[in-house]
Write a protein that holds these residues in place. Structure first.
Motif, PDB file in Angstrom:
ATOM      1  N   SER A  73       0.825  -1.209   0.000  1.00 30.71           N
ATOM      2  CA  SER A  73       0.000   0.000   0.000  1.00 30.71           C
ATOM      3  C   SER A  73       0.859   1.258   0.000  1.00 30.71           C
ATOM      4  CB  SER A  73      -0.911   0.019   1.225  1.00 30.71           C
ATOM      5  OG  SER A  73      -1.803  -1.060   1.163  1.00 30.71           O
ATOM      6  N   THR A  75       3.902   1.579  -1.175  1.00 35.15           N
ATOM      7  CA  THR A  75       4.519   1.756  -2.498  1.00 35.15           C
ATOM      8  C   THR A  75       3.537   2.450  -3.436  1.00 35.15           C
ATOM      9  OG1 THR A  75       5.606  -0.339  -2.093  1.00 35.15           O
ATOM     10  CG2 THR A  75       5.781   0.572  -4.315  1.00 35.15           C
ATOM     11  N   VAL A  76       2.310   1.916  -3.449  1.00 28.41           N
ATOM     12  CA  VAL A  76       1.291   2.539  -4.301  1.00 28.41           C
ATOM     13  C   VAL A  76       1.104   4.000  -3.897  1.00 28.41           C
ATOM     14  CG1 VAL A  76      -1.130   2.486  -4.971  1.00 28.41           C
ATOM     15  CG2 VAL A  76       0.116   0.359  -4.692  1.00 28.41           C
ATOM     16  N   ALA A  80       1.907   7.006  -6.408  1.00 30.30           N
ATOM     17  CA  ALA A  80       0.742   7.747  -6.869  1.00 30.30           C
ATOM     18  C   ALA A  80       0.791   9.198  -6.409  1.00 30.30           C
ATOM     19  CB  ALA A  80      -0.533   7.079  -6.371  1.00 30.30           C
ATOM     20  N   SER A 126      -9.865   2.868 -12.596  1.00 28.20           N
ATOM     21  CA  SER A 126      -9.218   1.582 -12.371  1.00 28.20           C
ATOM     22  C   SER A 126      -9.881   0.492 -13.228  1.00 28.20           C
ATOM     23  CB  SER A 126      -9.309   1.247 -10.887  1.00 28.20           C
ATOM     24  OG  SER A 126      -8.803  -0.026 -10.646  1.00 28.20           O
ATOM     25  N   LEU A 133      -2.588  -3.181 -10.665  1.00 24.02           N
ATOM     26  CA  LEU A 133      -1.716  -2.124 -10.165  1.00 24.02           C
ATOM     27  C   LEU A 133      -1.784  -0.865 -11.027  1.00 24.02           C
ATOM     28  CD1 LEU A 133       0.321  -1.515  -7.958  1.00 24.02           C
ATOM     29  CD2 LEU A 133       2.124  -2.294  -9.502  1.00 24.02           C
ATOM     30  N   LYS A 134      -1.727  -1.053 -12.359  1.00 23.65           N
ATOM     31  CA  LYS A 134      -1.687   0.106 -13.253  1.00 23.65           C
ATOM     32  C   LYS A 134      -2.945   0.966 -13.092  1.00 23.65           C
ATOM     33  CE  LYS A 134      -2.226   0.442 -17.878  1.00 23.65           C
ATOM     34  NZ  LYS A 134      -2.156  -0.201 -19.187  1.00 23.65           N
ATOM     35  N   LEU A 137      -2.925   2.799  -9.725  1.00 26.65           N
ATOM     36  CA  LEU A 137      -1.965   3.908  -9.694  1.00 26.65           C
ATOM     37  C   LEU A 137      -2.507   5.098 -10.457  1.00 26.65           C
ATOM     38  CD1 LEU A 137       1.610   2.396 -10.140  1.00 26.65           C
ATOM     39  CD2 LEU A 137       0.714   3.738  -8.235  1.00 26.65           C
ATOM     40  N   GLU A 206      -6.275   3.829  -1.779  1.00 25.72           N
ATOM     41  CA  GLU A 206      -5.816   2.539  -2.312  1.00 25.72           C
ATOM     42  C   GLU A 206      -6.431   1.414  -1.507  1.00 25.72           C
ATOM     43  OE1 GLU A 206      -3.978  -1.072  -2.419  1.00 25.72           O
ATOM     44  OE2 GLU A 206      -3.576   0.217  -0.695  1.00 25.72           O
ATOM     45  N   SER A 210      -9.095  -1.373  -2.934  1.00 23.79           N
ATOM     46  CA  SER A 210      -8.749  -2.796  -2.921  1.00 23.79           C
ATOM     47  C   SER A 210      -9.731  -3.573  -2.061  1.00 23.79           C
ATOM     48  CB  SER A 210      -7.328  -2.999  -2.398  1.00 23.79           C
ATOM     49  OG  SER A 210      -6.415  -2.436  -3.298  1.00 23.79           O
ATOM     50  N   LEU A 216      -6.206  -3.838  -6.340  1.00 18.42           N
ATOM     51  CA  LEU A 216      -5.213  -4.870  -6.553  1.00 18.42           C
ATOM     52  C   LEU A 216      -5.859  -6.248  -6.507  1.00 18.42           C
ATOM     53  CD1 LEU A 216      -2.356  -3.420  -4.357  1.00 18.42           C
ATOM     54  CD2 LEU A 216      -2.553  -3.376  -6.846  1.00 18.42           C
TER      55      LEU A 216
END
Lengths: 274, 311, 204
Positions: A73, A75-76, A80, A126, A133-134, A137, A206, A210, A216
């Motif tokens: 999370s 990292t996203v 982002a 999304s 992921l893409k 983000l 995020e 999810s 994700l």
């Protein structure tokens, strides 16, 4: 011992928070896959010394899963909000320095994006990009730049009306030179504070996307996925898979939020004297 | 001009310092006012003259007790023979000691002017306020205007009214004239003159020193946070030779109508003050004594001067 | 060289009243003109028009018969009343001076600018010191005309005399034209050959 003054305290606190966050993230990334392997012998264990957060239905240690989930999370969130903040700077400057029409269009888009609930918008983006992921983000990045862009637009407009900018122009400096030398140095602190304060929003969004199943995939065990899974068992009295990962998420988000506030205090010169 | 002998306000050896951050994380004490002397008697206007950074406006805040919390005040501040403490200051503020602030920015933009001038006093002194407005040739409808609707001249008169309505015995006017035309400035100063003639005391903080010479009874010259000379205004009207301190003389000579002759150098910054006399680095008469020792303030004629060599 | 305002009128907006109407003014190189008027007569607006900071709504501002250049260093430089607003608060003062091009030591010396000040930030210096930098910056740009808008109103009389004496010396040496906006009659008489009263539209 000498009594610490307020600026020193705030700075130490800021450094401490940063270190905690980085350590948390680094530790989480370094956890081997074996630590979260499933083991049916240990399934559905309540919290104990061996498994402080308990284990889930597949017997995976929830503490380790929470760490790994937070790392995904975060990292996203970092990527982002980083993209979003850079976007905000470009859009904000474009609105403030462009023609009246450019400004009107950008302001209209900002109102539009801010007017639609972010969760709905992120789900739509999304979904359109095939989830994963893409999609996530892009969705989070595309929705979080508005308030910072507005702030930067205001700041640039205000800076551009300053006498020293007018003087610079009559001394023969070009718009580009003025942008780099007069405007950007004022925007750097705004950018960093904006970035840090955007980060907790990005993580929360995020996690909630999810959680709802639009973000994700289950193979990437982000914190939202763990929380979504926990819902299946909560009616059976398994409270720990929801409570501990949820609390961790809240703690990390609060920590980053306070970090942003502190950073603003350190940077803001009007807050300087006691 | 009636002059009584008792003093209303007596300040001596006043120092004000601020705790400031010095670049990074270190804090240091910055002394911005040092060994300041000033006496004010009922019925007189004392003009405080000096450049920016000489501590003029800080003096007003120190008397009223409205310095920011990182300031430390030391020394004697006596009002009617009583040491001014924060409690006494908050009791006197707006009642016996009133401030004429620098600009309309000090008025509440969302409150009608009449109500603001009345203040918190009950019953509202409406009659008195109308009388004041009439005296200052403010039209009757002024009381129902908001601050932004006032012209510059009207605002100035409203600000003076806020100080007058309080029956204050000591009025501190902080830079009341910049931005005004000569006529408006003269009118404002004339009002202070009338207030003083009615037995009040006025401290007129200003850098329009030529105007101050005309309207004040005495002039206190500030330099780098200290009083270098207090002299009857008449001496300033006479010319540089009637003045005592070399800085006062330099001020007089630098006026466009009196020669326009500057002296070299600049006022020292707080934190970088010279060891001895604060004016020594720019003074043509400075000796070794001046560079090592701070001269005490002493009386000469009907004034006071802080200089070893003044006669 | 000649700087002139020809029938200049100015208003900020169609709905706003005129700030200036049909104002005429002309000054030659080496001349010193004081603009004198009570507040509200558009002194600052006229100063900004003459230096090209504003465009006249009607009429024109001409330098040797041509419009002021839009690009490059303007030969007419304006100095404001409040130096702290005319200097970027995040710049060291060395950079402030370098912005106008070549650093001339003799100008620094004439103004008594301490070399240690060059490494400081604007908030560490007083208004009088900052105004020296603003004037030095304008002088080092090689201007042919200097418009001084109440540049010494906020300063003490000694600093005022210091700055003006340097400006008048430079003006003489370089045959520079000066327009000084002021509300102080004594100052106007001291620095200028001619005094123009904007409220009456006539020379005193």
């Amino acid at each position: 011992m000498k009594k610490l003054n307020r600026r020193t305290k705030v700075l130490l606190l800021t450094i401490l928070m940063t270190v905690i966050l980085i350590a948390f993230y680094a530790f989480a990334v370094l956890i081997p896959e074996s630590a979260v392997a499933s083991s049916f012998l240990n399934a559905k264990l309540p919290p104990s010394w061996e498994h402080p957060f308990g284990t889930d239905a597949l017997g995976r240690d929830l503490l380790m899963r929470t760490f790994k989930g937070m790392a995904v999370s975060m990292t996203v969130g970092i990527v982002a909000s980083g993209i979003s903040a850079v976007l905000a700077v470009f859009i904000g400057i474009a609105a403030a320095t462009g023609s009246k029409r450019v400004d009107a269009v950008i302001s209209w888009i900002i109102d539009l994006v801010m007017g639609i609930p972010h969760t709905v918008l992120i789900i739509l983006i999304s979904f359109a990009l095939g989830r994963g992921l893409k999609g996530l983000l892009v969705g989070v990045a595309a929705t979080h730049w508005c308030s910072l862009a507005r702030l930067i637009r205001g700041e640039v407009l205000q800076l551009r009306s300053q006498q020293y900018v007018a003087v610079s122009r009559r001394l023969g400096k070009s718009s580009g030179w003025i942008l780099v030398h007069h405007l950007l140095p004022h925007l750097v602190p705004q950018f960093f504070v904006g970035l840090v304060l955007m980060f907790p929003h990005a993580i929360l969004h995020e996690a909630s996307i999810s959680f709802l199943g639009y973000g994700l995939p289950p193979e990437q065990p982000a914190i939202g996925i763990i929380l979504a899974e926990s819902m299946k068992y909560i009616s059976a009295g398994m409270w720990w898979p929801a409570v501990f990962p949820g609390l961790t998420l809240v703690l990390i988000v609060l920590l980053v939020d306070r970090l942003g506030d502190n950073l603003r205090m350190v940077i803001d010169p009007y807050n300087a004297q006691e | 001009m009636k002059q009584k002998n008792e003093t209303l306000l007596e300040i001596h050896d006043l120092s004000v310092s601020f705790r400031m951050y010095d670049g990074g994380l270190e804090q240091k004490e910055l002394q911005v006012i040092s060994d300041l002397h000033l006496t004010v008697r009922p019925g007189e206007i004392v003009a405080v003259a000096g450049s920016s950074g000489s501590g003029k406006s800080l003096l007003a805040s120190a008397i009223l007790g409205i310095l920011p919390s990182n300031a430390t005040v030391r020394g004697h501040l006596h009002y009617k023979g009583q040491q001014l403490t924060p409690e006494i200051q908050s009791r006197l503020r707006g009642r016996e000691i009133a401030l004429v602030p620098q600009s309309v920015a000090f008025l509440d933009p969302l409150m009608k002017v009449g109500k603001q001038v009345d203040g918190h006093k009950k019953p509202y002194p409406t009659e008195k306020r109308r009388g004041l407005f009439k005296r200052f040739a403010l039209p009757e409808k002024t009381e129902s205007l908001y601050p932004f609707q006032l012209s510059g001249g009207m605002a100035r008169r409203v600000l003076v009214s806020t100080a007058l309505i309080s029956d204050a015995e000591l009025i501190i006017a902080d830079e009341p004239t910049p931005g005004m035309s000569l006529d408006q400035a003269l009118e404002a100063l004339q009002m202070f003159r009338e207030m003083a003639d009615a037995g009040k005391a006025v401290i007129l903080i200003t850098h329009d020193i030529d105007l101050a010479f005309e309207f004040a009874d005495r002039v206190a010259v500030f330099y780098a946070g200290t009083t270098v000379e207090t002299a009857p205004a008449a001496d300033f009207r006479k010319g540089a030779d009637a003045l005592r301190h070399p800085y006062s003389k330099a001020l007089w000579r630098a006026l466009p109508q009196n020669g326009f002759q500057p002296i070299d150098g600049f006022q020292p910054y707080a934190g970088e003050l010279p060891k001895g006399c604060l004016f020594a680095p720019r003074c043509p008469h400075a000796t070794e004594e001046c560079r090592c020792q701070i001269p005490p303030i002493r009386e000469t004629g009907d004034g006071e001067v802080r200089c070893f060599h003044a006669s | 060289m000649r700087l002139e305002a020809k029938n200049v009128s100015f208003r900020y907006d169609r709905r706003q009243p005129w700030v200036l109407e049909n104002t005429n003014l002309s000054i030659e190189s080496g001349e010193r003109l004081a603009l004198f008027a009570p507040s509200g007569y558009g002194k600052t607006t006229l100063a900004m028009l003459l230096a090209g900071y504003l465009e006249p709504t009607r009429g024109e501002v001409l330098l040797d018969g041509k419009n002021l250049p839009k690009k490059g260093v303007c030969p007419v430089q304006l100095i404001y009343q409040h130096p702290e607003k005319a200097i970027n608060p995040r710049w060291r003062l060395k950079k402030v001076l370098e912005e106008s091009g070549e650093m001339r030591e003799e100008v620094l010396d004439a103004f008594g600018i301490e070399r240690a000040w060059l490494d400081r930030f604007p908030r560490e210096l007083s208004g009088g010191e900052l105004q020296r930098f603003c004037v030095a910056r304008a002088l080092m740009s090689g201007a042919d005309f200097l418009i001084c808008d109440e540049i010494s109103t906020m300063l003490d009389v000694i600093t005022q005399a210091q700055i003006w004496n340097v400006v008048l010396d430079e003006a003489k040496n370089r045959n520079m034209g000066i327009i000084a906006v002021t509300h102080n009659k004594h100052l106007a008489n001291r620095i200028a050959d001619r005094v123009y009263d904007l409220s009456k539209q006539e020379y005193l």
